[in-house]
Design a protein around this motif. Structure first.
Motif, PDB file in Angstrom:
ATOM      1  N   PHE A 242      35.546  29.490  37.253  1.00 50.62           N
ATOM      2  CA  PHE A 242      34.289  30.042  36.756  1.00 50.62           C
ATOM      3  C   PHE A 242      34.282  31.570  36.865  1.00 50.62           C
ATOM      4  O   PHE A 242      33.827  32.270  35.956  1.00 50.62           O
ATOM      5  CB  PHE A 242      33.111  29.466  37.538  1.00 50.62           C
ATOM      6  CG  PHE A 242      32.744  28.056  37.141  1.00 50.62           C
ATOM      7  CD1 PHE A 242      33.267  27.484  35.995  1.00 50.62           C
ATOM      8  CD2 PHE A 242      31.868  27.308  37.905  1.00 50.62           C
ATOM      9  CE1 PHE A 242      32.934  26.197  35.615  1.00 50.62           C
ATOM     10  CE2 PHE A 242      31.516  26.021  37.539  1.00 50.62           C
ATOM     11  CZ  PHE A 242      32.052  25.464  36.390  1.00 50.62           C
TER      12      PHE A 242
ATOM     13  N   ILE B 112      36.087  33.358  34.120  1.00 50.21           N
ATOM     14  CA  ILE B 112      35.380  33.473  32.838  1.00 50.21           C
ATOM     15  C   ILE B 112      34.707  34.843  32.742  1.00 50.21           C
ATOM     16  O   ILE B 112      34.811  35.544  31.726  1.00 50.21           O
ATOM     17  CB  ILE B 112      34.325  32.359  32.691  1.00 50.21           C
ATOM     18  CG1 ILE B 112      34.989  30.994  32.607  1.00 50.21           C
ATOM     19  CG2 ILE B 112      33.455  32.603  31.454  1.00 50.21           C
ATOM     20  CD1 ILE B 112      34.015  29.834  32.566  1.00 50.21           C
ATOM     21  N   VAL B 113      34.018  35.235  33.812  1.00 47.79           N
ATOM     22  CA  VAL B 113      33.334  36.532  33.830  1.00 47.79           C
ATOM     23  C   VAL B 113      34.339  37.663  33.703  1.00 47.79           C
ATOM     24  O   VAL B 113      34.140  38.621  32.951  1.00 47.79           O
ATOM     25  CB  VAL B 113      32.504  36.681  35.117  1.00 47.79           C
ATOM     26  CG1 VAL B 113      31.809  38.044  35.150  1.00 47.79           C
ATOM     27  CG2 VAL B 113      31.473  35.559  35.225  1.00 47.79           C
TER      28      VAL B 113
ATOM     29  N   TRP C 256      30.286  26.547  30.372  1.00 47.76           N
ATOM     30  CA  TRP C 256      31.122  27.038  31.471  1.00 47.76           C
ATOM     31  C   TRP C 256      32.315  26.122  31.701  1.00 47.76           C
ATOM     32  O   TRP C 256      33.435  26.599  31.925  1.00 47.76           O
ATOM     33  CB  TRP C 256      30.285  27.179  32.747  1.00 47.76           C
ATOM     34  CG  TRP C 256      29.459  28.417  32.763  1.00 47.76           C
ATOM     35  CD1 TRP C 256      28.203  28.563  32.260  1.00 47.76           C
ATOM     36  CD2 TRP C 256      29.841  29.697  33.268  1.00 47.76           C
ATOM     37  NE1 TRP C 256      27.777  29.854  32.432  1.00 47.76           N
ATOM     38  CE2 TRP C 256      28.750  30.572  33.050  1.00 47.76           C
ATOM     39  CE3 TRP C 256      30.993  30.183  33.892  1.00 47.76           C
ATOM     40  CZ2 TRP C 256      28.781  31.918  33.433  1.00 47.76           C
ATOM     41  CZ3 TRP C 256      31.015  31.521  34.278  1.00 47.76           C
ATOM     42  CH2 TRP C 256      29.931  32.371  34.040  1.00 47.76           C
TER      43      TRP C 256
ATOM     44  N   THR D 272      33.320  17.722  35.283  1.00 44.50           N
ATOM     45  CA  THR D 272      33.961  18.291  34.091  1.00 44.50           C
ATOM     46  C   THR D 272      34.311  17.244  33.035  1.00 44.50           C
ATOM     47  O   THR D 272      34.881  17.591  31.996  1.00 44.50           O
ATOM     48  CB  THR D 272      35.244  19.033  34.467  1.00 44.50           C
ATOM     49  OG1 THR D 272      36.210  18.088  34.957  1.00 44.50           O
ATOM     50  CG2 THR D 272      34.986  20.088  35.540  1.00 44.50           C
TER      51      THR D 272
ATOM     52  N   PRO E 148      27.535  35.830  29.028  1.00 46.63           N
ATOM     53  CA  PRO E 148      27.352  34.595  29.808  1.00 46.63           C
ATOM     54  C   PRO E 148      26.490  33.602  29.052  1.00 46.63           C
ATOM     55  O   PRO E 148      25.469  33.973  28.469  1.00 46.63           O
ATOM     56  CB  PRO E 148      26.658  35.093  31.083  1.00 46.63           C
ATOM     57  CG  PRO E 148      27.069  36.522  31.195  1.00 46.63           C
ATOM     58  CD  PRO E 148      27.168  37.025  29.782  1.00 46.63           C
TER      59      PRO E 148
ATOM     60  N   GLN F  34      34.852  26.496  28.802  1.00 47.11           N
ATOM     61  CA  GLN F  34      35.571  27.765  28.765  1.00 47.11           C
ATOM     62  C   GLN F  34      36.554  27.952  29.906  1.00 47.11           C
ATOM     63  O   GLN F  34      37.515  28.690  29.762  1.00 47.11           O
ATOM     64  CB  GLN F  34      34.579  28.926  28.791  1.00 47.11           C
ATOM     65  CG  GLN F  34      33.773  29.063  27.516  1.00 47.11           C
ATOM     66  CD  GLN F  34      32.958  30.329  27.526  1.00 47.11           C
ATOM     67  OE1 GLN F  34      33.449  31.392  27.183  1.00 47.11           O
ATOM     68  NE2 GLN F  34      31.715  30.215  27.934  1.00 47.11           N
ATOM     69  N   MET F  35      36.319  27.287  31.024  1.00 47.16           N
ATOM     70  CA  MET F  35      37.114  27.610  32.209  1.00 47.16           C
ATOM     71  C   MET F  35      38.596  27.300  32.026  1.00 47.16           C
ATOM     72  O   MET F  35      39.452  27.918  32.680  1.00 47.16           O
ATOM     73  CB  MET F  35      36.578  26.847  33.421  1.00 47.16           C
ATOM     74  CG  MET F  35      36.799  25.351  33.370  1.00 47.16           C
ATOM     75  SD  MET F  35      36.079  24.511  34.789  1.00 47.16           S
ATOM     76  CE  MET F  35      36.646  22.835  34.487  1.00 47.16           C
TER      77      MET F  35
ATOM     78  N   SER G 204      24.477  25.561  29.359  1.00 50.08           N
ATOM     79  CA  SER G 204      25.205  26.410  30.302  1.00 50.08           C
ATOM     80  C   SER G 204      26.297  25.621  31.015  1.00 50.08           C
ATOM     81  O   SER G 204      27.439  26.078  31.141  1.00 50.08           O
ATOM     82  CB  SER G 204      24.238  27.013  31.332  1.00 50.08           C
ATOM     83  OG  SER G 204      23.278  27.829  30.691  1.00 50.08           O
ATOM     84  N   TRP G 205      25.954  24.435  31.484  1.00 56.57           N
ATOM     85  CA  TRP G 205      26.935  23.571  32.151  1.00 56.57           C
ATOM     86  C   TRP G 205      28.093  23.284  31.204  1.00 56.57           C
ATOM     87  O   TRP G 205      29.260  23.435  31.554  1.00 56.57           O
ATOM     88  CB  TRP G 205      26.222  22.288  32.567  1.00 56.57           C
ATOM     89  CG  TRP G 205      27.049  21.278  33.312  1.00 56.57           C
ATOM     90  CD1 TRP G 205      28.408  21.217  33.424  1.00 56.57           C
ATOM     91  CD2 TRP G 205      26.535  20.159  34.056  1.00 56.57           C
ATOM     92  NE1 TRP G 205      28.791  20.131  34.177  1.00 56.57           N
ATOM     93  CE2 TRP G 205      27.667  19.467  34.576  1.00 56.57           C
ATOM     94  CE3 TRP G 205      25.260  19.676  34.322  1.00 56.57           C
ATOM     95  CZ2 TRP G 205      27.513  18.315  35.341  1.00 56.57           C
ATOM     96  CZ3 TRP G 205      25.117  18.528  35.085  1.00 56.57           C
ATOM     97  CH2 TRP G 205      26.242  17.859  35.595  1.00 56.57           C
TER      98      TRP G 205
END
Length: 408
Positions: free
Chosen positions: A387, A390-391, A300, A340, A235, A303-304, A296-297
């Motif tokens: 989101f 992604i995990v 994420w 975004t 992450p 990658q989404m 981080s923003w």
């Protein structure tokens, strides 16, 4: 079937000129640079055959990007990424060695002929509709709101001090400003803010050096040659560093003066806010927390839309199909568009990389119709679902990294 040369007289001197030859798709397909006996790399653009064997290493978009298309028709990719066709054609002309024979089809036999044809008609319609022309007012207001937020963040510290509440509020406001500036530099990197390339470059340098704070990484996140990104395997909250997607024509970010300018800008702002540099603890805490939130923003969101999918590089897959199947969209809303930087329209962004982002929603219905006609899934998800995916994809991402870099 290498090109031959003939001599002609120019100012009394003999000059060797390449003789234009006729080629078949089979001739082109053999020139990928992979065969030890045939080291040439050829590409086809609008039926013209070009030898990029020596040029590909000097390609502004990267050697890997262009060499990965060797032995293929690159017409759609060429048109999509090059804004100034007249300038580019000056470099292309010396590379031309011939054309496809009259009995050869304009589209590679192994590709989806109808899809490619329909997409080219769609792009022609998009150009006629003026959807590739930027709205300067939109980008001016976007830049203005970035400057307003940035100023507000530092005024909060200047007027209210470094107590807990103003410290946190200032951090949040500055983070928003920085992420929105990142979306703007992305637009400029894709040459979608101004019609002229040089103006995009100039404003890009300003945004990268003076609006976006912090050290820019020298090496971009690795991506493969079909504009499908790999991803970090943990992450991004664990990495308070700046994630920077590679966009073409921004080689100057590799220069150290860019890093120095960014860091100097940060310290100058902090100095004029506090009046001294004695608040080192506050400075370090402010910087690292802000960097963690901002990166981080950015990561994420980046990658989404590029979650690894069950699609791999295939020479027989046309460029349009690759773009459609290798990414997905996130549902449209005013918040999602702003949050975004309109990268929730990632499918449209891949198909029309130089299109100003404020026009993505206009072309989206046309792209959906194209997908429906050819039985291609047009993937669109809610923001939170994207989101969560992604995990869920981290294990697969890790395996891709191991295979790409450790060959395990």
């Amino acid at each position: 079937m290498a090109p031959q040369h003939e001599e002609r007289k120019q100012d009394g001197n003999a000059v060797a000129e390449p003789v234009m030859r006729w080629f078949t798709w089979e001739d082109v397909a053999q020139r990928t640079g992979q065969d030890p006996a045939l080291q040439e790399r050829w590409v086809v653009i609008d039926r013209k055959v070009y030898d990029i064997s020596h040029f590909y290493r000097r390609h502004p978009g990267g050697a890997l990007l262009i060499s990965s298309h060797a032995g293929q028709d690159v017409t759609d990719a060429f048109v999509a990424f090059h804004v100034d066709k007249l300038l580019v054609n000056k470099y292309l002309k010396p590379l031309q060695i011939g054309e496809l024979a009259p009995d050869q089809p304009s589209i590679e036999p192994t590709k989806n002929k109808m899809l490619v044809k329909d997409f080219r008609e769609l792009r022609a319609s998009v150009e006629k509709m003026g959807l590739l022309k930027p709205n300067k007012l939109f980008f001016f207001l976007h830049l203005a709101h970035i400057l307003l937020l940035d100023t507000a963040a530092w005024l909060i510290l200047f007027c209210c001090g470094t107590s807990f509440v103003p410290f946190i509020v200032s951090l949040l406001v500055l983070t928003i400003s920085q992420v929105q500036a990142s979306w703007l530099q992305h637009d400029l990197g894709h040459l979608s803010v101004f019609r002229k390339t040089k103006w995009n470059h100039l404003l890009h340098k300003f945004v990268m050096c003076h609006l976006i704070l912090g050290i820019k990484k020298k090496k971009y996140m690795p991506y493969n040659h079909q504009h499908k990104y790999f991803f970090i395997t943990l992450p991004p909250l664990l990495f308070p560093t700046y994630f920077h997607c590679h966009t073409f024509y921004i080689a100057y970010t590799k220069r150290y003066w860019v890093d120095l300018a960014c860091m100097l800008t940060f310290y100058i702002r902090f100095f004029f806010t506090y009046g001294s540099l004695l608040e080192m603890k506050s400075l370090l805490a402010y910087y690292f927390i802000f960097r963690m939130l901002e990166s981080s923003w950015f990561v994420w969101v980046s990658q989404m839309n590029h979650i690894p999918m069950d699609i791999y590089y295939d020479q027989n897959l046309d460029w349009v199909s690759t773009q459609l199947q290798a990414t997905c969209n996130v549902e449209q809303s005013l918040f999602n568009d702003w949050f975004t930087g309109h990268l929730n329209f990632q499918i449209e962004h891949h198909l029309f990389p130089t299109m100003p982002r404020h026009n993505y929603w206009k072309v989206a219905p046309l792209v959906k119709s194209l997908c429906a006609k050819h039985g291609i899934e047009y993937q669109c998800k809610p923001l939170l679902t994207a989101f969560a995916d992604i995990v869920h994809s981290l294990k697969n991402s890790g395996e891709l990294w191991l295979d790409a870099y450790l060959h395990k």
